[in-house]
Write an enzyme that holds these catalytic residues in place. Structure first.
Site, PDB file in Angstrom:
ATOM      1  N   HIS A 298      65.233  62.094   6.501  1.00  0.00           N
ATOM      2  CA  HIS A 298      65.305  61.417   5.196  1.00  0.00           C
ATOM      3  C   HIS A 298      66.255  62.112   4.227  1.00  0.00           C
ATOM      4  O   HIS A 298      66.684  61.506   3.250  1.00  0.00           O
ATOM      5  CB  HIS A 298      63.904  61.296   4.590  1.00  0.00           C
ATOM      6  CG  HIS A 298      63.012  60.382   5.375  1.00  0.00           C
ATOM      7  ND1 HIS A 298      62.735  59.096   5.007  1.00  0.00           N
ATOM      8  CD2 HIS A 298      62.398  60.553   6.581  1.00  0.00           C
ATOM      9  CE1 HIS A 298      61.968  58.519   5.921  1.00  0.00           C
ATOM     10  NE2 HIS A 298      61.753  59.394   6.893  1.00  0.00           N
TER      11      HIS A 298
ATOM     12  N   SER B 219      49.021  63.765  13.741  1.00  0.00           N
ATOM     13  CA  SER B 219      50.263  63.108  13.339  1.00  0.00           C
ATOM     14  C   SER B 219      50.347  63.012  11.818  1.00  0.00           C
ATOM     15  O   SER B 219      49.349  63.156  11.111  1.00  0.00           O
ATOM     16  CB  SER B 219      50.302  61.709  13.966  1.00  0.00           C
ATOM     17  OG  SER B 219      51.363  60.960  13.420  1.00  0.00           O
TER      18      SER B 219
ATOM     19  N   ASP C 154      56.255  52.087   6.964  1.00  0.00           N
ATOM     20  CA  ASP C 154      56.378  53.006   8.104  1.00  0.00           C
ATOM     21  C   ASP C 154      55.752  52.417   9.380  1.00  0.00           C
ATOM     22  O   ASP C 154      54.578  52.069   9.390  1.00  0.00           O
ATOM     23  CB  ASP C 154      55.644  54.291   7.700  1.00  0.00           C
ATOM     24  CG  ASP C 154      55.624  55.383   8.751  1.00  0.00           C
ATOM     25  OD1 ASP C 154      56.203  55.195   9.833  1.00  0.00           O
ATOM     26  OD2 ASP C 154      55.029  56.449   8.464  1.00  0.00           O
TER      27      ASP C 154
ATOM     28  N   ASP D  52      57.318  57.651   4.596  1.00  0.00           N
ATOM     29  CA  ASP D  52      56.479  58.028   5.743  1.00  0.00           C
ATOM     30  C   ASP D  52      55.121  58.423   5.192  1.00  0.00           C
ATOM     31  O   ASP D  52      55.043  59.211   4.248  1.00  0.00           O
ATOM     32  CB  ASP D  52      57.076  59.232   6.471  1.00  0.00           C
ATOM     33  CG  ASP D  52      58.371  58.900   7.177  1.00  0.00           C
ATOM     34  OD1 ASP D  52      58.881  57.795   6.986  1.00  0.00           O
ATOM     35  OD2 ASP D  52      58.879  59.777   7.903  1.00  0.00           O
TER      36      ASP D  52
ATOM     37  N   HIS E 203      51.716  60.205  10.552  1.00  0.00           N
ATOM     38  CA  HIS E 203      51.976  58.775  10.330  1.00  0.00           C
ATOM     39  C   HIS E 203      50.708  57.938  10.503  1.00  0.00           C
ATOM     40  O   HIS E 203      49.827  58.273  11.293  1.00  0.00           O
ATOM     41  CB  HIS E 203      53.053  58.286  11.301  1.00  0.00           C
ATOM     42  CG  HIS E 203      54.375  58.945  11.092  1.00  0.00           C
ATOM     43  ND1 HIS E 203      55.312  58.497  10.187  1.00  0.00           N
ATOM     44  CD2 HIS E 203      54.909  60.052  11.664  1.00  0.00           C
ATOM     45  CE1 HIS E 203      56.375  59.280  10.220  1.00  0.00           C
ATOM     46  NE2 HIS E 203      56.161  60.242  11.109  1.00  0.00           N
TER      47      HIS E 203
ATOM     48  N   HIS F  20      51.422  62.968   3.952  1.00  0.00           N
ATOM     49  CA  HIS F  20      52.284  62.976   5.130  1.00  0.00           C
ATOM     50  C   HIS F  20      52.299  64.403   5.662  1.00  0.00           C
ATOM     51  O   HIS F  20      51.620  65.273   5.129  1.00  0.00           O
ATOM     52  CB  HIS F  20      53.679  62.492   4.697  1.00  0.00           C
ATOM     53  CG  HIS F  20      54.652  62.331   5.832  1.00  0.00           C
ATOM     54  ND1 HIS F  20      54.315  61.770   7.040  1.00  0.00           N
ATOM     55  CD2 HIS F  20      55.974  62.655   5.932  1.00  0.00           C
ATOM     56  CE1 HIS F  20      55.371  61.766   7.832  1.00  0.00           C
ATOM     57  NE2 HIS F  20      56.391  62.304   7.184  1.00  0.00           N
TER      58      HIS F  20
END
Lengths: 554, 554
Positions: free
Chosen positions: A78, A365, A194, A162, A367, A140
């Site tokens: 990003h 994770s 996302d 995200d 996400h 995140h």
């Protein structure tokens, strides 16, 4: 009365049908804002390439319209292309404190002077041209991530960045679900969300669950503990620190990016390490082995990383010993599985204990999985939906998820990079496209390696190369030196002298034949040599090396 | 009285600390048998290599002792090196009917004439030298797999081969647990067991569960169904056939290896396809789309496979259409994840539906998980244990599992290829080692590509190549032609003319300097050119191409 053309455009320049190099243009009349400016890692076939950045020619063409680049968080996919874009254009950057702290460090390193960095806090709204942009706290795998609510003359765009939904983050507030609910109630024109984990059912576990695992592991560890994780996962690092403090262990930080990010995070207040806990790697041996935790990088098996160096006994400042415990607190990114496995095998062979995701819950994770995505969709209730941040399979699955929640198929846009999507407050459509693509960076060269160079590298990598040099006279094309044959990456020459001798005879025969037939045209000569040699080698050994005939004239 | 040296030796020549190229020597005095003779696929760094086979020099040295090669099953990592070994030595082969059917086809293809193939049935015992070898029925992802009970003068060796415990196989008997129990009661000296899935908890599901998924999917499919799977997984193919028959669909078999294996399996009675069900791919369009199932290869994203060709519209005989359903009935082997993902994305982009393991239970493993391994260990109760078939991490975990079941640490041998393990009926020990290693096959060349060639290929693949040619006079070393510079895989030359001009000037300057200083020694000249050019290019563009200076003399 002719209907006016829609003025609000959303143009992804990266991040769609791929994982990485996220960059999206939001345009209304004379105003453009850019969301994120990321890089990606090279695909397998991009031999020798260091990083890949989005083609920014659309931005260059519309430079005078650009009001700013707005960053959602500080991950490389990003922010990684910022140095390249800022080298060409001087654009103000907006982001949260930690994001800009990481950007500042990166730009300094790349010699970008006096960037216009503007810190924005979550809940704050900034105005860029006709756009009002609200920063919304999310959660995140890096702190200070935000979603963006972009108020445009045609309606509201929400970009999630995200995110995952973590109700119990390590530090700071949870994701601001109230704000998402409020925006949904106001009415959202377009949602961009996302798609990374859309194939996974259920919920992503809270980052906090990893801390519990760490404490359980630390409790029974008898010697040094080495934890590898992503440098940017500062909450993960905080949890390692917390576990270390709980069991009275000193902390060593190793690995260039880990040292740098930890420094920035501590300075900006995102990482708390109690005084006296952090020690220099050189002082490590002053403490008993059960009083040490090393935090380091290398979870992806990168050959130059600290963990790989430790595994291959190539670390300058530290040697692993039997009884040491290594925790790999991450999952291999697709494509890195074998590299990571190699490191795990090397570590085990050293008599080191290794804990990785297959054996314990040492990673979660960053996400959102399906149920989290459903929650966000349900709160936002957008009129239009553009799945972002994923390969085509993810975008498609995310589009299906939106449809399962009741969205009309025609209001869901599966786009590719460069696609222009136009919106009024009522309608949305695809309309043409702009230049978008991959720019390959190799060393200092940006964009000078393209398909031809890559094709040659691939050819060379598979069967190597044969160079044939012959010197002929200007007047009558008579051979006065050579043919000499040099090969690299083809066969082990010392054991293949017969083959190389035969190859030389083939070339000689071609030259003699050409001389006899008065063929002196270089192009023809070269083609004849190439063809004869290629056929001979394929017949003989079923290989197809690159053949480079060179003719010198005296 | 001096104790006699142990006579029973177990020597793994492949398959340990790696996945692939399984080959093990069992030796007693003047008798050797070889278990399996497999190949493996090249590692990422083995650029241009086709396959890897075990170094068989130990077999060549002891050729007169070898009584036979005994095969556990027909997978490539157990039979794939046979053509290479049989080219050098004429050894009789023993295996079950399907295994030898596949071997026969392979040897024919490679021009090996009159191999000595001996079919053995499960429960049958053969005598090779001093060894009596019992074939024991097991279950795996290919039919006709067996474990081996090898009766030696020092005691019994049990080698599981690759296996899982499937109580409800598709065809034929379940794994012969009674036999394992019986052997355990008799007393087993050494157990060698499959370690592939030792990191996974619980049980591997029965192959039959996949059939249930197929039937559910077939029930609602509205157009053509294309199922990709491993050609050798004949029970999987049988289940696809059964589902096709159930829903009155015709079957097309596509892909070279799928066609060949299906043919062998049908001839030998391992695959039943009702008459009239199988149709030629060219007749496919004579049937409605909801009456067709295509069985094909390409689950690993291999670029030349049928599925990849279908995904990239490069299949000569078939075109995918929106509404078609593709089922990928396999898991990506580590290292193939990105290739498989690419195919999935391409298929989705075609408007094809794709079902893969992340979305439904369309695959089960062929290897035993922890609870199955515990069952086998508990039945066999060996005195010594050698974990086989796995990377170091798997062998180590398997050794731990054995210890958890009560084995003494000193009776468990984590070995590497080439290690010689010696056993009496009471004791076991490591004693020295023999030659073992990887032989790389590239085209028709076997073993002629080694580290030097691979290093050059890697170098060429990363930054390409620059060739500098200069012709000088014999008498005084005066330059009469050149320097000419040719590059490949370095930069896009048309856009880098300045750089190449500068490079030429650098070389010229070096040559002039050398001429001035009367340096005519070729080696020195070449080194000077190389060094100057390398420094210049690295400074200028941070790349490090291979530099090949060539001097021609007239």
């Amino acid at each position: 009365m002719a209907k006016k053309a829609p003025k609000l455009k959303i143009i992804p320049l990266g991040g769609l049908c791929e994982v990485g190099k996220n960059m999206t243009v939001i345009e209304y009349k004379n105003d453009i804002i850019v969301i994120d400016c990321g890089m990606s890692f090279p695909e397998e076939e991009m031999l020798g390439i260091d990083v890949v950045i989005p083609d920014s020619s659309y931005l260059e063409k519309n430079q005078e319209k650009i009001r700013g680049i707005v960053l959602t968080h500080g991950h490389e996919d990003h922010i990684g292309a910022l140095p390249y874009v800022l080298q060409k254009m001087d654009i103000p950057i907006y982001g949260t404190k930690l994001t800009l702290g990481l950007v500042e460090y990166k730009l300094k390193e790349r010699g970008i002077k006096n960037p216009k960095l503007n810190i924005v806090k979550p809940d704050q709204t900034i105005s860029l041209g006709c756009f009002d942009i609200e920063f919304i706290k999310t959660t995140h795998s890096i702190p200070d991530s935000v979603a963006l609510a972009i108020h445009t003359p045609e309606g509201l765009i929400v970009h999630t960045g995200d995110f995952k939904i973590d109700y119990t983050p390590i530090k700071g507030d949870a994701i601001n679900l109230h704000k998402f609910a409020e925006l949904g109630k106001q009415g959202v024109l377009v949602l961009m969300a996302d798609s990374t984990n859309v194939e996974r059912k259920g919920y992503t576990m809270s980052e906090r669950t990893v801390g519990t695992t760490f404490k359980n592991i630390f409790m029974s560890a008898e010697h040094r503990i080495i934890v590898a994780t992503f440098a940017s996962n500062i909450h993960r690092i905080q949890q390692i620190v917390d576990a270390a403090v709980m069991f009275d262990r000193k902390i060593v930080v190793s690995g260039r990016s880990m040292v740098n990010v930890a420094k920035v995070a501590m300075e900006l207040g995102y990482l708390d390490i109690p005084e006296g806990t952090l020690i220099d790697i050189r002082d490590m041996n002053k403490y008993p082995t059960d009083k040490i935790v090393v935090i380091t990088t290398g979870t992806q098996g990168e050959p130059m990383s600290a963990l790989s160096r430790l595994a291959s006994s190539d670390h300058r400042k530290m040697t692993l010993l039997p009884g040491d415990l290594v925790i790999i607190s991450a999952t291999p990114i697709p494509g890195n599985e074998k590299g990571v496995s190699k490191v795990i095998n090397q570590l085990f062979k050293k008599g080191v204990d290794v804990i990785y995701e297959a054996l314990a819950d040492v990673h979660v994770s960053g996400h959102a999985c399906q149920e989290e995505l459903k929650l966000i969709h349900s709160l936002i209730k957008p009129k239009f939906f553009i799945p972002v941040h994923g390969e085509y399979r993810h975008l498609k699955r995310h589009a299906e998820l939106a449809k399962e929640l009741g969205m009309d198929e025609e209001n869901v846009f599966i786009a590719k990079n460069g696609a222009v999507m136009e919106f009024t407050n009522e309608k949305g459509r695809f309309n043409s496209s702009v230049t978008a693509g991959k720019i390959l960076v190799d060393g200092l060269g940006v964009g000078d390696v393209g398909n031809i160079v890559l094709r040659d590298r691939k050819h060379l990598s598979e069967d190597g190369l044969i160079v044939i040099v012959v010197t002929i006279t200007k007047e009558d094309g008579k051979v006065v030196s050579g043919p000499d044959i040099i090969s690299r990456g083809f066969v082990y020459v010392r054991e293949s002298e017969d083959l190389m001798d035969e190859a030389r005879s083939i070339v000689k025969a071609v030259l003699e034949e050409c001389e006899k037939n008065k063929i002196t045209d270089w192009a023809t000569l070269k083609t004849r040599i190439k063809d004869a040699l290629r056929d001979f080698l394929y017949e003989k050994i079923k290989r197809n090396p690159m053949i480079l005939p060179i003719i010198m004239e005296v």
